[in-house]
Design an enzyme around this catalytic site. Structure first.
Site, PDB file in Angstrom:
ATOM      1  N   TYR A 154      47.684  44.275 -56.487  1.00  0.00           N
ATOM      2  CA  TYR A 154      47.045  44.015 -57.787  1.00  0.00           C
ATOM      3  C   TYR A 154      48.127  43.802 -58.863  1.00  0.00           C
ATOM      4  CZ  TYR A 154      43.050  43.931 -60.946  1.00  0.00           C
ATOM      5  OH  TYR A 154      42.081  43.530 -61.839  1.00  0.00           O
ATOM      6  N   LYS A 161      44.636  45.347 -67.091  1.00  0.00           N
ATOM      7  CA  LYS A 161      43.297  45.954 -67.115  1.00  0.00           C
ATOM      8  C   LYS A 161      43.324  47.318 -67.815  1.00  0.00           C
ATOM      9  CE  LYS A 161      40.752  42.867 -64.878  1.00  0.00           C
ATOM     10  NZ  LYS A 161      39.863  41.962 -65.611  1.00  0.00           N
TER      11      LYS A 161
HETATM   12  P1  NAD Z   1      35.603  34.057 -61.251  1.00  0.00           P
HETATM   13  O1  NAD Z   1      36.731  33.210 -60.795  1.00  0.00           O
HETATM   14  O2  NAD Z   1      34.239  33.687 -60.830  1.00  0.00           O
HETATM   15  O3  NAD Z   1      35.611  34.221 -62.838  1.00  0.00           O
HETATM   16  C1  NAD Z   1      36.799  34.207 -63.595  1.00  0.00           C
HETATM   17  C2  NAD Z   1      36.491  33.408 -64.833  1.00  0.00           C
HETATM   18  O4  NAD Z   1      37.596  33.436 -65.749  1.00  0.00           O
HETATM   19  C3  NAD Z   1      36.223  31.922 -64.535  1.00  0.00           C
HETATM   20  O5  NAD Z   1      34.945  31.556 -64.997  1.00  0.00           O
HETATM   21  C4  NAD Z   1      37.310  31.209 -65.315  1.00  0.00           C
HETATM   22  O6  NAD Z   1      36.887  29.967 -65.853  1.00  0.00           O
HETATM   23  C5  NAD Z   1      37.561  32.217 -66.434  1.00  0.00           C
HETATM   24  N1  NAD Z   1      38.790  31.942 -67.174  1.00  0.00           N
HETATM   25  C6  NAD Z   1      40.074  31.923 -66.712  1.00  0.00           C
HETATM   26  N2  NAD Z   1      40.909  31.518 -67.708  1.00  0.00           N
HETATM   27  C7  NAD Z   1      40.133  31.301 -68.805  1.00  0.00           C
HETATM   28  C8  NAD Z   1      40.388  30.853 -70.124  1.00  0.00           C
HETATM   29  N3  NAD Z   1      41.630  30.518 -70.532  1.00  0.00           N
HETATM   30  N4  NAD Z   1      39.363  30.726 -71.004  1.00  0.00           N
HETATM   31  C9  NAD Z   1      38.090  31.033 -70.615  1.00  0.00           C
HETATM   32  N5  NAD Z   1      37.774  31.439 -69.365  1.00  0.00           N
HETATM   33  C10 NAD Z   1      38.792  31.555 -68.483  1.00  0.00           C
HETATM   34  O7  NAD Z   1      35.964  35.544 -60.735  1.00  0.00           O
HETATM   35  P2  NAD Z   1      35.311  36.978 -61.046  1.00  0.00           P
HETATM   36  O8  NAD Z   1      35.801  37.867 -59.969  1.00  0.00           O
HETATM   37  O9  NAD Z   1      33.855  36.845 -61.308  1.00  0.00           O
HETATM   38  O10 NAD Z   1      36.093  37.412 -62.374  1.00  0.00           O
HETATM   39  C11 NAD Z   1      35.450  37.865 -63.533  1.00  0.00           C
HETATM   40  C12 NAD Z   1      36.095  39.145 -64.040  1.00  0.00           C
HETATM   41  O11 NAD Z   1      35.855  40.205 -63.101  1.00  0.00           O
HETATM   42  C13 NAD Z   1      37.611  39.086 -64.215  1.00  0.00           C
HETATM   43  O12 NAD Z   1      37.950  39.779 -65.403  1.00  0.00           O
HETATM   44  C14 NAD Z   1      38.116  39.867 -63.008  1.00  0.00           C
HETATM   45  O13 NAD Z   1      39.385  40.434 -63.236  1.00  0.00           O
HETATM   46  C15 NAD Z   1      37.047  40.926 -62.918  1.00  0.00           C
HETATM   47  N6  NAD Z   1      36.942  41.671 -61.662  1.00  0.00           N
HETATM   48  C16 NAD Z   1      36.843  41.031 -60.479  1.00  0.00           C
HETATM   49  C17 NAD Z   1      36.716  41.774 -59.312  1.00  0.00           C
HETATM   50  C18 NAD Z   1      36.622  41.092 -57.982  1.00  0.00           C
HETATM   51  O14 NAD Z   1      36.882  41.727 -56.965  1.00  0.00           O
HETATM   52  N7  NAD Z   1      36.247  39.833 -57.924  1.00  0.00           N
HETATM   53  C19 NAD Z   1      36.687  43.173 -59.345  1.00  0.00           C
HETATM   54  C20 NAD Z   1      36.779  43.803 -60.569  1.00  0.00           C
HETATM   55  C21 NAD Z   1      36.917  43.041 -61.727  1.00  0.00           C
END
Ligand code: NAD
Length: 253
Positions: A154, A161
């Site tokens: 990570y 985060k």
């Molecule tokens: P995802 O790829 O579906 O979503 C990530 C989003 O971030 C995308 O829609 C992308 O367009 C957007 N993004 C990136 N750069 C950007 C910018 N400059 N301006 C506007 N939008 C931007 O993946 P996800 O896993 O749904 O991620 C969403 C959140 O969840 C993130 O913060 C991620 O860290 C967090 N998260 C993910 C997980 C996991 O295991 N997938 C676990 C915990 C937290």
């Protein structure tokens, strides 16, 4: 219909695996009207059909790095709705070369970029939402427990985060007096596009499934149920929290 008559902004849908999409579906099922953004012209064809399936009347581009785009989204919401009840910030980014190396080696530019997109943009959204949340409201972001414990691979996103979760607490303290509540949702690992950038992510999924007390992975719909409740009036006395939605994985030593 716990969100009937409520208006919400959802930022972070890339496709139908996105955590933001799982949340948007539950917000809509609970009765909310949604404004939805997409990153850029390349993302639009993937996001617009999903926004249409959610009956969203406001569908706009929003790259938080592009000058004025976030402001334009809030201006349109003010014009269309005159108010806003909740916001979901579900975005993160880190340059691949920095994310894949040790924290010790990450570049200043890479770190600053990750902080800007993944953390400071939430603060900017809070500032823009404040005047529109005249009757109070709820701001939500999405974090991961690599903020609190060292999770292999990570790397740089851990401190990013941690800053995001700390911002949740300070924003909650700043805005509580206006009835604006602030939360971080903390899902367990989920197979999304953003997650595919993390090294050996499949191993993390397997470990979480095996070690979680409930022996399963949470889904984006599970995250959505919690997000919808937090945005509702029933959650009016909750603020400043990190809500784990991970089948209990975070309690394991
Ligand atoms: P995802 O790829 O579906 O979503 C990530 C989003 O971030 C995308 O829609 C992308 O367009 C957007 N993004 C990136 N750069 C950007 C910018 N400059 N301006 C506007 N939008 C931007 O993946 P996800 O896993 O749904 O991620 C969403 C959140 O969840 C993130 O913060 C991620 O860290 C967090 N998260 C993910 C997980 C996991 O295991 N997938 C676990 C915990 C937290």
């Amino acid at each position: 219909m716990i969100l009937a008559n409520k208006k919400g902004l959802v930022v972070g849908i890339a496709n139908d695996n996105s955590i933001a999409y799982g949340c948007a579906r539950k917000f809509r099922e609970a009765g909310a009207d949604l404004a939805i953004t997409y990153l850029n012209a390349k993302a639009e064809p993937h996001v617009r059909p999903l926004a249409e399936s959610l009956d969203s009347k406001i569908v706009l581009p929003c790259d938080v790095r592009e000058e004025g785009q976030l402001e334009a989204v809030f201006a349109r919401i003010e014009q269309e709705w005159g108010k806003l009840d909740f916001v979901l910030h579900s975005i993160a980014f880190a340059p691949r070369e920095d994310l894949h190396g040790r924290l010790v080696d990450c570049s200043a530019q890479g770190f600053a970029l990750a902080m800007d997109i993944s953390c400071h943009s939430f603060i900017r959204m809070a500032r823009l939402a404040e005047p529109l949340m005249k009757d109070g409201g709820c701001l939500q972001t999405v974090t991961f427990f690599g903020s609190d414990r060292v999770v292999e691979h990570y790397n740089m996103m851990g401190p990013v985060k941690a800053a995001l979760e700390c911002s949740v607490r300070y924003l909650a303290a700043d805005l509580g007096v206006k009835g604006i509540r602030v939360h971080a949702l903390s899902p367990g690992p989920l197979k999304t596009r953003a997650a595919s950038g993390i090294g050996r992510f499949d191993e993390l999924l397997d470990r979480a499934r095996e070690r979680a007390p409930e022996r399963m992975l949470a889904t984006i719909e599970d995250v959505g149920h919690v997000a919808a409740f937090l945005a509702s009036d029933g959650a009016r006395s909750l603020t400043g929290n990190v809500e784990y939605i991970d089948a209990g994985y975070h309690i394991m030593g």
